[in-house]
Design a protein around this motif. Sequence first.
Motif, PDB file in Angstrom:
ATOM      1  N   ASP A 302       1.134  -0.088   7.153  1.00 46.27           N
ATOM      2  CA  ASP A 302       1.349   1.188   7.840  1.00 46.27           C
ATOM      3  C   ASP A 302       2.780   1.707   7.668  1.00 46.27           C
ATOM      4  OD1 ASP A 302       2.294  -0.898   9.488  1.00 46.27           O
ATOM      5  OD2 ASP A 302       2.122   0.345  11.275  1.00 46.27           O
ATOM      6  N   ILE A 303       3.652   0.902   7.055  1.00 43.61           N
ATOM      7  CA  ILE A 303       4.946   1.391   6.568  1.00 43.61           C
ATOM      8  C   ILE A 303       4.917   1.172   5.052  1.00 43.61           C
ATOM      9  CG2 ILE A 303       7.455   1.324   6.842  1.00 43.61           C
ATOM     10  CD1 ILE A 303       7.059  -0.186   9.442  1.00 43.61           C
ATOM     11  N   PRO A 304       4.335   2.100   4.311  1.00 41.66           N
ATOM     12  CA  PRO A 304       4.019   1.863   2.902  1.00 41.66           C
ATOM     13  C   PRO A 304       5.211   1.445   2.038  1.00 41.66           C
ATOM     14  CG  PRO A 304       2.934   3.841   3.682  1.00 41.66           C
ATOM     15  CD  PRO A 304       3.875   3.419   4.766  1.00 41.66           C
ATOM     16  N   ARG A 305       6.394   1.930   2.349  1.00 44.38           N
ATOM     17  CA  ARG A 305       7.549   1.575   1.526  1.00 44.38           C
ATOM     18  C   ARG A 305       7.781   0.067   1.529  1.00 44.38           C
ATOM     19  NH1 ARG A 305      12.107   6.256   2.824  1.00 44.38           N
ATOM     20  NH2 ARG A 305      10.682   8.042   2.749  1.00 44.38           N
ATOM     21  N   VAL A 306       7.543  -0.555   2.674  1.00 47.22           N
ATOM     22  CA  VAL A 306       7.736  -2.002   2.772  1.00 47.22           C
ATOM     23  C   VAL A 306       6.763  -2.732   1.850  1.00 47.22           C
ATOM     24  CG1 VAL A 306       7.711  -3.982   4.335  1.00 47.22           C
ATOM     25  CG2 VAL A 306       8.602  -1.783   5.127  1.00 47.22           C
ATOM     26  N   SER A 307       5.546  -2.196   1.733  1.00 43.95           N
ATOM     27  CA  SER A 307       4.547  -2.816   0.855  1.00 43.95           C
ATOM     28  C   SER A 307       4.949  -2.747  -0.604  1.00 43.95           C
ATOM     29  CB  SER A 307       3.189  -2.140   1.056  1.00 43.95           C
ATOM     30  OG  SER A 307       2.718  -2.326   2.380  1.00 43.95           O
ATOM     31  N   ALA A 308       5.839  -1.821  -0.951  1.00 44.82           N
ATOM     32  CA  ALA A 308       6.282  -1.679  -2.340  1.00 44.82           C
ATOM     33  C   ALA A 308       7.565  -2.447  -2.639  1.00 44.82           C
ATOM     34  CB  ALA A 308       6.492  -0.200  -2.659  1.00 44.82           C
ATOM     35  N   TRP A 309       8.260  -2.912  -1.618  1.00 37.98           N
ATOM     36  CA  TRP A 309       9.519  -3.611  -1.858  1.00 37.98           C
ATOM     37  C   TRP A 309       9.352  -4.828  -2.760  1.00 37.98           C
ATOM     38  CZ3 TRP A 309      11.832  -3.805   3.799  1.00 37.98           C
ATOM     39  CH2 TRP A 309      12.297  -2.532   4.141  1.00 37.98           C
ATOM     40  N   GLY A 310       8.258  -5.560  -2.561  1.00 37.18           N
ATOM     41  CA  GLY A 310       8.057  -6.799  -3.294  1.00 37.18           C
ATOM     42  C   GLY A 310       7.862  -6.622  -4.781  1.00 37.18           C
ATOM     43  N   VAL A 311       7.611  -5.384  -5.226  1.00 36.69           N
ATOM     44  CA  VAL A 311       7.485  -5.131  -6.658  1.00 36.69           C
ATOM     45  C   VAL A 311       8.854  -5.184  -7.334  1.00 36.69           C
ATOM     46  CG1 VAL A 311       6.699  -3.483  -8.409  1.00 36.69           C
ATOM     47  CG2 VAL A 311       5.473  -3.666  -6.228  1.00 36.69           C
ATOM     48  N   PHE A 312       9.890  -4.840  -6.578  1.00 36.36           N
ATOM     49  CA  PHE A 312      11.217  -4.674  -7.162  1.00 36.36           C
ATOM     50  C   PHE A 312      12.260  -5.641  -6.618  1.00 36.36           C
ATOM     51  CE2 PHE A 312       8.940  -0.650  -7.029  1.00 36.36           C
ATOM     52  CZ  PHE A 312       8.936  -0.307  -8.360  1.00 36.36           C
ATOM     53  N   GLY A 313      11.951  -6.346  -5.548  1.00 36.09           N
ATOM     54  CA  GLY A 313      12.911  -7.276  -4.977  1.00 36.09           C
ATOM     55  C   GLY A 313      12.207  -8.412  -4.264  1.00 36.09           C
TER      56      GLY A 313
END
Length: 515
Positions: A302-313
């Motif tokens: 529900d905080i989509p940006r957090v779900s994408a962090w793991g792709v780059f860090g």
Amino acid sequence: MERRDFFKLAGASAATLAIGGALFGCETEIVAPKTADPTQGENVVGSPAISFSETVDVLVVGSGIAGLSAAMDPIEQKRSVLVVEKRDLLGGESYEANGLFYVSGTSVQQGAGITKTAEDAWKERKAQLEEEGNTDDLHFKQSLVMAQTEWIDRAANDYHAKFADPKEYAKSATTESILLPKKGIGDMESVMAPIKEGLSGKGVSFTLGMRATAFILDSANNPVGMRFYSDKAGTVLDVKARKIVLASGGFCSNQQMISDNTPDQTTIGCLTVSSTGDGIALGATLGGQTADMSQPALLTGDIPRVSAWGVFGPTVNLSPQGVRFAREDQVGKAAAECVSLGFGFWWTVFGKQLSEGLLSRSVASVSSKYAKRIVGPFDSLEDLASAISVQTETLEGTFEEYEKAVEAKKDGAFGRESALEEVGGPYYAIKQFPVRYKTLGGLKTNDAGQLVNATSLPVANVYCCGSCAAESANGLASNAAFGMIVGKALVEELASEDAQTEQQKDDADKTASSS
């Protein structure tokens, strides 16, 4: 307008029935209603008479990335274009997206030394589709993949959309196939604003706060326009158009449509409130067919940006019990596994590394906006375990296994490939809940994006693209490419119709002069 022209509504919503607001332009005659059922194509009892205030070559319903892309070619060919958006925010939900463009072979990527081409991307995509058994209409699926590359180059070179330098983050096969906006995750302003400004400068008109409620049909039952309604002002807007593009999004936030098509997801929350399936429902009133509506909606945190962090860090996804349960470098994987395994939530753990470099802006923004959802900093795993209510031994064991994978450079447990790096203290954790964010089904189209009926024949004058259509599975780049494909087809069809009209006029003149 000549008085012999007759128009009627098809697909009018309930909101239209009680409208008593202002009308626009000269009133036109309408067909006397035989029934109050809007699906029967008759004018709805009690709704205002059809009255066109604008006439355009191309009417685009929805201002997201697909809709704006559909406007590019027509306006560049000096066609009149109007984009109507139901929200007060131009750009639709694309403005709120994470900004991950899955694409290969662009000039931006080539400039960063990445050699993967669009053809390479299609080979991978085709293999994936064949493994899934999803081999229908591979030609169009290939067209989408190839068009994504063209769209990025066009957006960057012709409309000055800004993308980040892949050298900053392209450290694996996964990230080499991703483009980010200039300021990283969530910065859709760098992409959408220049495109909007470019289209506006070329002559595209925009109208906000008007929701499509019905097609306007001529006496031959061909769509020739669209009726819109302002929920705030209570006013009606009727637009006459030679071609209509439905680019109004999916049905993710339409609870009834979710219940009808993917009932297992009815109790899962939804990220958005605007994906109400309006365009899909309207297309169906013209006999347009739907496909893949029963495919489960894509999930994310529900905080989509957090779900994408793991792709780059480096991040670690933890179950409520403190156990790693899903790979972190696939957006949506944790949410899907959370639902599958019956968790109500999960934790994303990260360290100070994420506050540096490409992710710094995103981390700072989330930390400010969701401060109450974040726990930390903690210098030890013991303190972190206490804060998130898990056993210290369990959490320490989880991190021990993760660190072994980092050291071995291979994630045997979950297959993580990107950003398989140590997560060091001080530690932070943020709680995430799974939500629906994108449906995959929608209206069926042909390869040109024309809406098709039960016999696969195109519905006159109506196109569909983006999440409103059934072929939009790959996100932003795919939706943008879909819109561009539709825009090109619109230009060709309009030119063909004009040529035919001109030929008929010449033939008539010759007949008249010879008689």
